[in-house]
Design an enzyme around this catalytic site. Sequence first.
Site, short mmCIF file in Angstrom:
data_model
loop_
_atom_site.label_atom_id
_atom_site.label_comp_id
_atom_site.label_asym_id
_atom_site.label_seq_id
_atom_site.Cartn_x
_atom_site.Cartn_y
_atom_site.Cartn_z
N ARG A 172 -59.68 13.93 10.52
CA ARG A 172 -58.68 13.12 9.82
C ARG A 172 -57.31 13.40 10.42
NH1 ARG A 172 -58.65 11.61 4.81
NH2 ARG A 172 -56.82 10.52 5.60
N ARG A 225 -54.69 14.31 15.92
CA ARG A 225 -56.05 14.41 16.47
C ARG A 225 -56.00 14.85 17.94
NH1 ARG A 225 -59.40 9.33 13.72
NH2 ARG A 225 -58.23 9.34 11.77
N CYS A 248 -67.13 1.81 1.96
CA CYS A 248 -66.42 2.57 2.99
C CYS A 248 -67.36 3.43 3.83
CB CYS A 248 -65.32 3.43 2.38
SG CYS A 248 -65.91 4.67 1.22
N LYS A 279 -57.43 -3.55 10.01
CA LYS A 279 -58.67 -2.84 9.72
C LYS A 279 -58.54 -1.89 8.53
CE LYS A 279 -57.91 0.80 13.18
NZ LYS A 279 -57.73 1.89 12.21
N ASP A 280 -57.30 -1.57 8.14
CA ASP A 280 -57.09 -0.69 6.98
C ASP A 280 -57.06 -1.45 5.66
OD1 ASP A 280 -56.97 1.59 8.53
OD2 ASP A 280 -54.79 1.51 8.76
N ARG A 309 -68.62 3.76 11.53
CA ARG A 309 -69.05 2.75 12.51
C ARG A 309 -69.19 3.39 13.89
NH1 ARG A 309 -66.08 0.42 16.37
NH2 ARG A 309 -64.21 1.38 15.48
N ARG A 310 -68.18 4.14 14.31
CA ARG A 310 -68.25 4.79 15.61
C ARG A 310 -69.35 5.86 15.64
NH1 ARG A 310 -61.76 5.57 15.69
NH2 ARG A 310 -61.16 3.64 16.76
#
Length: 299
Positions: A142, A148, A235, A77-78, A124-125
Amino acid sequence: MQLRIGTRSSPMALAQARLVAALLSGQPHEPTIVPLSTSGDRWGGSLARLGGKGAFVKELDRAQLDGEVDLVVHCLKDIPGDVPLPDGLTIAAYLPRDDVHDCVVGARLADLPSGARVGTSSVRRAAQLRRRHPGLTPVPIRGSANSRLAKLDAGEFDALILAVAGLERIGEQRRVAQVLTTTQMLPAIGAGVLALQCRVDDAATVAAARTLDDACTRACVTAERALLRELRGHCHSPIAAHCTDSDTGLTLHAAVYSTDGADLLEATDHGSEPDKLGAAVAGELLAMGARTLIDEIPH
C-alpha cells in the site's frame, strides 16, 4: 473568480491536479489546488476493510457537496463503478486517455528467480501474475507510488507492478524495466483516465470542465464501466477490461479471473453504443459463469 480544485494529497494526485489547473488556466477564473486527505490514503491495511476503492473518493465527494471545492480530479479507476455517483455530482469531463499499460519496476518478470516477491495492491494484477508466472509471489503493498518505489529500493520487494501512466505523471518513467502488453496484463477499468467531477448545479464549473472532455475517451470508459456495473464485482473481484475506438466502432475486451488465476473467463464484442456494448460483454461473461466466480470470492 476562483476555481478550487480538490485532490488527494499524494505526489501523483497533486501532479494530476496541477495538470488540470494548467489546462484550465485560460478560463475566466484562477485555478487553485486544495489538497485533501482521504481515509484510503491514511489507512495502511486492506482496502476491503474500508469498503474498497471508494475510500479514496468519499471525503472528496463530501468536500465538493459541502462547497469546499468546486472541481475534483479523480483517477477514474478509483471511482467505484458498481454504484452511482452521490446525488448532485457528475463527471463533466474525461481527459484524453494516457497509457493504459501496466509495467514492472525492478526487473523484467522473466529475469526474476522463483519465489521472487512482486509488490502490487491490485487483485487484478495479482491474479494475472499468478496465472502467467506461477513461480512468482504477489505481495500486497500500500501507499503512494513514491513510497512503493522507496520500499523496492530498500529491498522489501524484488519488483513492483505499477501503471505506466502513474510513473509518467510523477516523473519516474525511467524506472520502468518492462512494459506489459494488454495481452500479458489486461488493464484496469478506467486505466489511464483522469475524470473531472463537478456539482450538477455549478453551471460555470461544469462548462469549464467540459472544454477538456475527450469524446473518444468518454465512449470507451462508458463501455468499460457499464460492463462493471452489470457484473456487480466487489473490491476483491479480479475484473479487467479495455475498450478501444476505431473507424469501425468500439471494441471491448474483458476478463474475469479467480484470485489464484486458475480460472479465466474472457469475452470480446463490438458496437457503436457504449452502454449497450458494456452490457452485452457482461452478459456474455455472465453466461459463462462469471456470477458464480465473482460470488465465490470472499469480501
